[in-house]
Design an enzyme around this catalytic site. Structure first.
Site, PDB file in Angstrom:
ATOM      1  CB  ALA A 289      -6.411   1.852  -9.283  1.00  0.00           C
ATOM      2  CG  MET A 290     -11.552   4.767  -7.498  1.00  0.00           C
ATOM      3  SD  MET A 290     -13.330   4.918  -7.154  1.00  0.00           S
ATOM      4  CE  MET A 290     -13.411   6.603  -6.519  1.00  0.00           C
TER       5      MET A 290
ATOM      6  CG  ASP B 260      -4.292  13.175  -9.602  1.00  0.00           C
ATOM      7  OD1 ASP B 260      -4.719  14.270 -10.000  1.00  0.00           O
ATOM      8  OD2 ASP B 260      -3.175  13.032  -9.070  1.00  0.00           O
ATOM      9  CB  SER B 261      -7.741   7.673  -8.510  1.00  0.00           C
ATOM     10  OG  SER B 261      -7.900   8.000  -7.145  1.00  0.00           O
TER      11      SER B 261
ATOM     12  CG  LEU C 113      -5.251  -1.723  -4.013  1.00  0.00           C
ATOM     13  CD1 LEU C 113      -3.894  -1.952  -4.655  1.00  0.00           C
ATOM     14  CD2 LEU C 113      -6.104  -2.973  -4.091  1.00  0.00           C
TER      15      LEU C 113
ATOM     16  CB  CYS D   5       1.507   4.889   1.129  1.00  0.00           C
ATOM     17  SG  CYS D   5       2.105   3.218   0.804  1.00  0.00           S
TER      18      CYS D   5
ATOM     19  N   GLY E  48      -8.274   7.543  -3.350  1.00  0.00           N
ATOM     20  CA  GLY E  48      -8.864   8.526  -2.460  1.00  0.00           C
ATOM     21  C   GLY E  48      -8.409   9.940  -2.752  1.00  0.00           C
TER      22      GLY E  48
ATOM     23  CB  CYS F 112       3.739  -0.048  -4.894  1.00  0.00           C
ATOM     24  SG  CYS F 112       1.993  -0.164  -4.442  1.00  0.00           S
TER      25      CYS F 112
END
Length: 424
Positions: free
Chosen positions: A39-40, A45-46, A65, A229, A42, A133
């Site tokens: 799950a990136m 960390d990811s 997403l 977000c 941006g 979420c």
């Protein structure tokens, strides 16, 4: 792919994989035969998770997403899954040479997270949309997508640790206390935890950024997301007013003794424990014929039905019991005799624990410590936390997150705070 990455990949491809040997993600097969969806978001960390797994030889697929209006958020930063962050995730994936997909989950996110966020504030609660979420979009829809892609697991950049215990996977706090995200993952189910992986749980944030530099990632120095977000400016009330036009009504700001101290433009602008920005200009002195108490005032209750914000002294916020709903239990199963029990949440705790209370540690806000308490489980996923010492400013809509008293790093689960009776 860099020469170093290519060499590392070759090293992870032995001619034969030893029978029963587990790779670093816990699968009995070589990394190149293990498919991982990352799950990136941006962020750094990811992005590091994707780079680490790719270098280790795993078959990595990045998914980002799009969760809210791309047109309005295309330049936004400081929040995850914004338009600029989607661009960053795509760039990182291209640099690593891994497949990358952007999925439009805007309608799911609006229905599963944003609508509930607005309704909670209208009810006088203080929601945590990041947990919702995880509950809905990320660990349900995205996880299902990873399975559809026939991935062996879904990896994220959360700072928590997943370890194999005697009764299955356990969720532990991240080693970096300042970045630990276990509070936000209390609603993770045992089935989801079985499929999830958290490669950064044993790292500090500084170590993650150092790895980003070693991998040459463009996001190495990107700031951490600070806001929800879909609320990049931190003004929650603006979002509720946009989602629920005409639903916000003005009302009274009352003292506990019944005195009307002022007016408000909507209960959505207040939360339990709030001291600043009450809009009442402080209390008048006894010489002015109102009250002799000039101590600071706090929001001690919100009566959304009456459109009233109730204020009072700090001691009126003291709370010794917290009522939870939607209880999720990740801890060991304890049947009537202390053995395994495959029943529902309430039945997974021993009869004695349900009656007398299970000693544990309870964390009632993300920035707060875990405090001694007893958990008494009721019916239908509801429970009551009895705190050893009263706490102040506990708001409905927040979470009561539970940890093992004997092993404080282990997350046992938690629930949503339904009520926190104060000494009004």
């Amino acid at each position: 792919m860099t020469a170093r990455q290519s060499k590392q990949t070759e090293q992870t491809r032995p001619e034969s994989w030893p029978a029963g040997q587990l790779n670093s993600l816990g699968f009995a097969k070589p990394p190149q035969d293990t498919k991982v969806v990352v799950a990136m978001s941006g962020g750094v960390d990811s992005s590091v998770v994707a780079a680490l797994l790719h270098e280790a030889g795993y078959e990595v697929v990045g998914i980002t997403l799009q969760l809210y209006d791309h047109g309005a958020a295309v330049a936004a930063r400081g929040a995850c899954c914004a338009g600029a962050d989607i661009h960053d995730a795509r760039s990182v994936a291209a640099g690593l040479g891994i497949p990358h997909f952007v999925l439009d989950y805007e309608s799911k996110f609006k229905a599963g997270v944003m609508e509930g966020f607005a309704d909670a504030y209208l009810a006088g609660h203080t929601p945590i949309p990041c947990v919702r979420c995880n509950q809905t979009v990320k660990f349900t829809d995205l996880l299902d997508m990873a399975r559809d892609l026939e991935a062996d697991c879904l990896a994220t950049g959360h700072y928590v640790r997943r370890v194999q215990g005697l009764e299955g996977p356990e969720l532990l706090r991240g080693v970096d206390a300042g970045k630990d995200q276990s509070y936000f993952l209390f609603a993770t189910t045992a089935e989801q935890l079985d499929y999830l992986r958290f490669p950064l749980g044993g790292l500090t944030k500084q170590e993650t950024r150092q790895l980003a530099g070693q991998f040459g990632l463009s996001v190495q120095d990107k700031p951490d997301s600070q806001d929800i977000c879909f609320v990049p400016n931190g003004r929650y009330g603006d979002v509720v007013r946009r989602l629920r036009p005409g639903a916000i009504e003005p009302g009274e700001i009352r003292h506990l003794d019944g005195t009307v101290l002022g007016q408000h433009e909507g209960v959505i602008d207040y939360t339990i424990g709030q001291r600043k920005g009450l809009g009442i200009g402080g209390r008048k002195s006894v010489e002015e014929g109102v009250h002799g108490d000039t101590s600071p005032l706090f929001v001690v209750a919100i009566d959304a039905a009456k459109k009233q914000v109730i204020v009072g002294p700090k001691e009126a916020l003291a709370c010794a019991e917290v009522h939870l709903e939607e209880l999720n239990w990740l801890g060991p199963e304890m049947g009537p005799e202390g053995g395994p029990d495959s029943g529902p949440e309430a039945a997974r705790l021993s009869a004695k624990a349900r009656k007398d209370g299970l000693p544990l540690l309870a964390r009632l806000r993300n920035t707060g410590p875990a405090m001694p308490a007893r958990l008494v489980v009721k019916e239908a996923g509801e429970a009551v936390l009895y705190l050893d010492e009263p706490q102040f400013g506990i708001a409905p809509g927040q979470a009561g997150v539970l940890y093992d008293a004997a092993r404080p790093e282990q997350l046992l689960g938690g629930g949503w705070i339904k009520a926190a009776p104060a000494a009004l």
